[in-house]
Design a protein around this motif. Structure first.
Motif, mmCIF file in Angstrom:
data_model
loop_
_atom_site.group_PDB
_atom_site.id
_atom_site.type_symbol
_atom_site.label_atom_id
_atom_site.label_comp_id
_atom_site.label_asym_id
_atom_site.label_seq_id
_atom_site.Cartn_x
_atom_site.Cartn_y
_atom_site.Cartn_z
ATOM 1 N N GLY A 193 0.658 -1.307 -0.139
ATOM 2 C CA GLY A 193 0.160 -0.117 0.138
ATOM 3 C C GLY A 193 0.767 1.239 -0.052
ATOM 4 O O GLY A 193 0.238 2.321 -0.054
ATOM 5 N N MET A 194 1.992 1.306 -0.226
ATOM 6 C CA MET A 194 3.135 2.475 -0.279
ATOM 7 C C MET A 194 4.379 1.846 -0.813
ATOM 8 O O MET A 194 4.666 0.997 -0.607
ATOM 9 N N PRO A 195 5.071 3.098 -1.244
ATOM 10 C CA PRO A 195 6.299 2.828 -1.469
ATOM 11 C C PRO A 195 7.293 2.401 -0.220
ATOM 12 O O PRO A 195 7.001 3.231 0.611
ATOM 13 N N VAL A 196 8.214 1.655 -0.293
ATOM 14 C CA VAL A 196 8.869 1.294 0.907
ATOM 15 C C VAL A 196 10.411 1.666 0.478
ATOM 16 O O VAL A 196 11.008 0.879 -0.568
ATOM 17 N N PHE A 197 11.203 2.376 1.143
ATOM 18 C CA PHE A 197 12.305 2.640 1.076
ATOM 19 C C PHE A 197 13.339 1.664 2.021
ATOM 20 O O PHE A 197 12.744 1.327 3.083
ATOM 21 N N GLN A 198 14.588 1.306 1.569
ATOM 22 C CA GLN A 198 15.324 0.484 2.450
ATOM 23 C C GLN A 198 16.392 1.024 3.201
ATOM 24 O O GLN A 198 17.185 1.795 2.462
ATOM 25 N N THR A 199 17.065 0.505 4.174
ATOM 26 C CA THR A 199 18.018 0.653 4.993
ATOM 27 C C THR A 199 18.980 -0.575 4.923
ATOM 28 O O THR A 199 18.296 -1.747 5.531
ATOM 29 N N MET A 200 20.218 -0.537 4.962
ATOM 30 C CA MET A 200 20.996 -1.673 5.159
ATOM 31 C C MET A 200 21.226 -1.942 6.491
ATOM 32 O O MET A 200 21.754 -1.271 7.399
ATOM 33 N N GLY A 201 21.176 -3.289 6.904
ATOM 34 C CA GLY A 201 21.506 -3.709 8.104
ATOM 35 C C GLY A 201 22.937 -4.757 8.165
ATOM 36 O O GLY A 201 23.301 -5.016 7.047
ATOM 37 N N ASN A 202 23.329 -5.153 9.211
ATOM 38 C CA ASN A 202 24.651 -5.829 9.385
ATOM 39 C C ASN A 202 24.514 -7.231 8.530
ATOM 40 O O ASN A 202 25.472 -7.719 8.202
ATOM 41 N N HIS A 203 23.163 -7.751 8.635
ATOM 42 C CA HIS A 203 23.086 -8.949 7.848
ATOM 43 C C HIS A 203 22.728 -9.009 6.483
ATOM 44 O O HIS A 203 22.621 -9.923 5.684
ATOM 45 N N ASP A 204 22.415 -7.441 5.965
ATOM 46 C CA ASP A 204 22.373 -7.524 4.586
ATOM 47 C C ASP A 204 23.302 -7.547 3.556
ATOM 48 O O ASP A 204 23.559 -6.411 3.065
ATOM 49 N N ASN A 205 24.142 -8.498 3.856
ATOM 50 C CA ASN A 205 25.638 -8.129 3.256
ATOM 51 C C ASN A 205 25.891 -9.212 2.025
ATOM 52 O O ASN A 205 25.234 -10.252 1.712
ATOM 53 N N THR A 206 27.266 -8.925 1.519
ATOM 54 C CA THR A 206 27.545 -9.702 0.529
ATOM 55 C C THR A 206 28.121 -10.848 1.214
ATOM 56 O O THR A 206 29.087 -10.701 2.232
ATOM 57 N N PHE A 207 27.955 -12.045 1.029
ATOM 58 C CA PHE A 207 28.324 -13.185 1.742
ATOM 59 C C PHE A 207 29.984 -13.701 1.625
ATOM 60 O O PHE A 207 30.426 -13.200 0.545
ATOM 61 N N VAL A 208 30.220 -13.774 2.618
ATOM 62 C CA VAL A 208 31.940 -13.708 2.884
ATOM 63 C C VAL A 208 32.441 -15.365 2.359
ATOM 64 O O VAL A 208 31.523 -16.108 2.073
ATOM 65 N N PRO A 209 33.669 -15.078 1.990
ATOM 66 C CA PRO A 209 34.436 -13.867 2.309
ATOM 67 C C PRO A 209 34.543 -12.987 1.157
ATOM 68 O O PRO A 209 33.845 -13.222 0.120
ATOM 69 N N VAL A 210 34.805 -11.741 1.669
ATOM 70 C CA VAL A 210 34.804 -10.721 0.789
ATOM 71 C C VAL A 210 36.181 -9.920 0.635
ATOM 72 O O VAL A 210 37.115 -9.942 1.758
ATOM 73 N N GLU A 211 36.451 -9.279 -0.386
ATOM 74 C CA GLU A 211 37.892 -8.678 -0.225
ATOM 75 C C GLU A 211 37.795 -7.416 -1.281
ATOM 76 O O GLU A 211 37.083 -7.304 -2.147
ATOM 77 N N ALA A 212 38.546 -6.351 -1.109
ATOM 78 C CA ALA A 212 38.641 -5.190 -1.698
ATOM 79 C C ALA A 212 38.925 -5.327 -3.491
ATOM 80 O O ALA A 212 39.687 -6.461 -3.502
ATOM 81 N N LYS A 223 34.841 -5.317 10.165
ATOM 82 C CA LYS A 223 36.366 -5.434 10.508
ATOM 83 C C LYS A 223 36.979 -6.381 9.953
ATOM 84 O O LYS A 223 38.478 -6.454 9.876
ATOM 85 N N SER A 224 36.260 -7.515 9.141
ATOM 86 C CA SER A 224 36.963 -8.629 8.726
ATOM 87 C C SER A 224 36.302 -9.065 7.579
ATOM 88 O O SER A 224 35.036 -8.922 7.153
ATOM 89 N N GLY A 225 36.898 -9.251 6.393
ATOM 90 C CA GLY A 225 36.387 -9.893 5.341
ATOM 91 C C GLY A 225 36.117 -11.348 5.283
ATOM 92 O O GLY A 225 35.461 -12.082 4.235
ATOM 93 N N GLU A 226 36.656 -11.847 6.176
ATOM 94 C CA GLU A 226 36.335 -13.569 6.417
ATOM 95 C C GLU A 226 35.110 -13.908 7.306
ATOM 96 O O GLU A 226 34.309 -14.839 7.267
ATOM 97 N N ARG A 227 34.924 -12.710 8.359
ATOM 98 C CA ARG A 227 33.521 -13.031 9.078
ATOM 99 C C ARG A 227 32.819 -11.606 9.181
ATOM 100 O O ARG A 227 33.189 -10.700 9.759
ATOM 101 N N SER A 228 31.450 -11.839 8.725
ATOM 102 C CA SER A 228 30.725 -10.769 8.446
ATOM 103 C C SER A 228 30.151 -10.501 10.206
ATOM 104 O O SER A 228 29.800 -9.133 10.429
ATOM 105 N N SER A 229 30.305 -11.362 11.050
ATOM 106 C CA SER A 229 30.100 -11.117 12.329
ATOM 107 C C SER A 229 30.887 -10.134 13.101
ATOM 108 O O SER A 229 30.737 -9.565 14.353
ATOM 109 N N GLU A 230 32.015 -9.870 12.652
ATOM 110 C CA GLU A 230 32.968 -8.776 13.236
ATOM 111 C C GLU A 230 32.658 -7.785 12.643
ATOM 112 O O GLU A 230 33.304 -7.064 11.696
#
Length: 531
Positions: A189-208, A250-257
């Motif tokens: 019933g309305m447009p919904v805008f989104q905000t990113m949370g700590n669990h809305d991430n690219t799955f590990v591992p990540v690197e620059a 803080k870590s590219g290996e663990r998104s929980s950090e």
């Protein structure tokens, strides 16, 4: 004659090209913003997420593109409709490596600026499975739709992060696209805008890498591929809304950090974005992790910037409990309990508040009313009352309150210091309840504990979540996560322990909420959920 006709066609063609051409003048990102009749729109703020500019009188903008930029977007002006594509707000365009020009078309609101509207804040749907998504679709979505129809004003929604639940071992990237479809304007019933949370991430591992020069840039790409920019703004009425990622991985290996944090680049982007907003407007900042307990230098800078406006609010989630906090400079922070409650295992949050969402009635540059609404419940259901000698729980464990029968407690989940919590005994007012001092880390009831032990009794004692014996099918998960902090528990010693009790809570706007049901034992009707 043919030669004359050819000349006319060439002149018309050249004229058309000239009308469309926009000279970048050394900038590598540019374009034009026009209305639906092709007229230029001046004064529209356009950004790549790092810097901002306004369109000139011709509707033209020019920017120097940041190497990490993934989008170009505009801050939706209050005079224009929120464009929607496939049911979702469309105010941005992905950047391509071989393109510099990006144009936008705006549609004027038929009746001008919307002075009054409703804002719906949904924190932590935190879906991980098909069952979670279906519960969100069948329980939360229709309830929000019903609430939006209660008043004949426009409604807008915003999530406050953790739409999905990726973790170090669980890849829930696929959930975000499904949740985007669940929040289609035609359904909710309305447009919904989104905000990113700590669990809305690219799955590990990540690197620059190129285009994502830090792991924090890389972590946001899965969210952005579905929902668009992680940092952006929009306007309605006399209010300016900003959504920002405030997770520092803080870590590219663990998104929980991770920790609460804004980068220096984010703070600078916010400063530039707010520089275009008149100081007599209201600003609403939407983030995931609450700022109120932080001493982070950049977080404090953000709060300081917000304090420059006539009224400012921060909307946050993350904690799965409600908290209202007023910063020293007057910025009001609303921490929302979760849409999913205690992770979809009940219809309760850990602080005893029902699973639900915040509803804010906005009038001009102020919020004139708000409340936290339990999904599927009467909007006036704002408190629960307990006997001080109650024993809560069930098959797996029980928790006995030590206050005694002559004491009542009230959990008033949207309370702040301006609320008045009054006790009536046998129909007569006898006094005001006092807030219990907030306690953390306590694992058993005590007279100094502010936890909602009725909710703890359900999650651990009835459901078996975090129960040490492990006999429950849902025994996984920590006890700590089922013993959430409660910052809105009130206590009162009765004049007559045998009196009929009524508690009346009056909010800062004069709304009165009554509760005559006093829970004295393991009464859990209406809070169970399909597992």
């Amino acid at each position: 004659m043919k030669r004359i006709l050819l000349l006319v066609l060439l002149l018309c063609g050249c004229s058309g090209v000239a009308a469309q051409r926009v000279s970048p003048r050394g900038h590598d990102l540019y374009g034009a913003v026009r209305d639906d009749k092709g007229r230029p729109v001046a004064g529209v703020v356009v950004s790549d997420g790092f810097t901002c500019c306004e369109t000139d009188r011709r509707g033209v903008y020019r920017l120097d593109r940041n190497p990490d930029a993934a989008f170009v977007f505009y801050s939706v002006p209050a005079e224009y409709a929120v464009n929607v594509r496939a049911g979702y707000p469309s105010f941005y365009k992905p950047l391509a490596a071989d393109a510099e020009r990006y144009d936008f078309t705006l549609e004027p609101l038929p009746e001008g600026v919307e002075r009054e509207f409703r804002l719906f804040c949904m924190a932590d749907p935190q879906c991980q499975t098909e069952r979670h998504i279906e519960r969100f679709r069948s329980e939360t979505v229709p309830d929000v739709m019903r609430a939006s129809r209660e008043r004949d004003v426009p409604s807008y929604g915003v999530t406050l992060g953790d739409v999905a639940y990726s973790s170090d071992k669980v890849n829930a990237e696929w959930v975000m696209e499904r949740m985007r479809r669940a929040m289609d304007r035609r359904l909710i019933g309305m447009p919904v805008f989104q905000t990113m949370g700590n669990h809305d991430n690219t799955f590990v591992p990540v690197e620059a890498e190129a285009g994502s020069s830090t792991i924090n840039m890389k972590y946001r790409r899965a969210f952005e591929s579905v929902f668009g920019p992680a940092d952006y703004s929009w306007n309605r009425g006399e209010a300016h809304f900003v959504s920002m990622k405030n997770i520092d991985y803080k870590s590219g290996e663990r998104s929980s950090e991770y920790a609460l944090g804004f980068s220096d680049e984010q703070v600078e982007w916010l400063r530039r974005d707010l520089s275009f907003v008149p100081r007599d407007k209201m600003v609403v900042l939407c983030v995931h992790i609450p700022i109120c307990a932080s001493k982070d230098e950049n977080a404090l800078k953000v709060v300081e910037m917000l304090g420059e406006f006539a009224e400012a609010h921060i909307m946050a989630g993350h904690t799965h409990y409600n908290r209202n906090h007023i910063h020293p400079n007057g910025v009001y922070e609303h921490v929302h309990a979760a849409v999913c409650g205690a992770w979809w295992i009940s219809r309760l949050n850990g602080d005893g508040a029902p699973y639900g969402y915040g509803v804010y009635d906005i009038d001009g540059a102020t919020i004139r009313d708000w409340r936290y609404r339990g999904t599927g419940l009467d909007p006036d259901f704002q408190l629960r009352v307990y006997r001080g000698d109650a024993v809560f729980g069930g098959e797996y464990e029980t928790f006995a309150l030590p206050f005694g029968r002559g004491v009542v407690l009230a959990n008033v989940w949207n309370a702040d210091p301006e609320w008045r919590i009054e006790v009536f005994e046998d129909g007569r007012p006898t006094g005001l309840m006092k807030p219990l001092k907030t306690t953390t880390g306590v694992e058993k009831p005590s007279v100094k504990s502010s936890k909602d032990w009725w909710a703890v009794g359900y999650h651990i004692g009835v459901v078996g979540r975090g129960h040490r014996c492990g006999r429950s099918a849902l025994s996984g998960g920590s006890r700590k996560s089922s013993m959430t902090t409660c910052r809105h528990m009130y206590v009162y010693e009765l004049k007559n322990p045998d009196a009929e009790v009524k508690v009346v809570a009056t909010d800062r706007f004069g709304n009165r909420f009554e509760q005559t049901r006093v829970i004295s034992g393991s009464e859990y009707e209406g809070v169970s959920a399909p597992f």
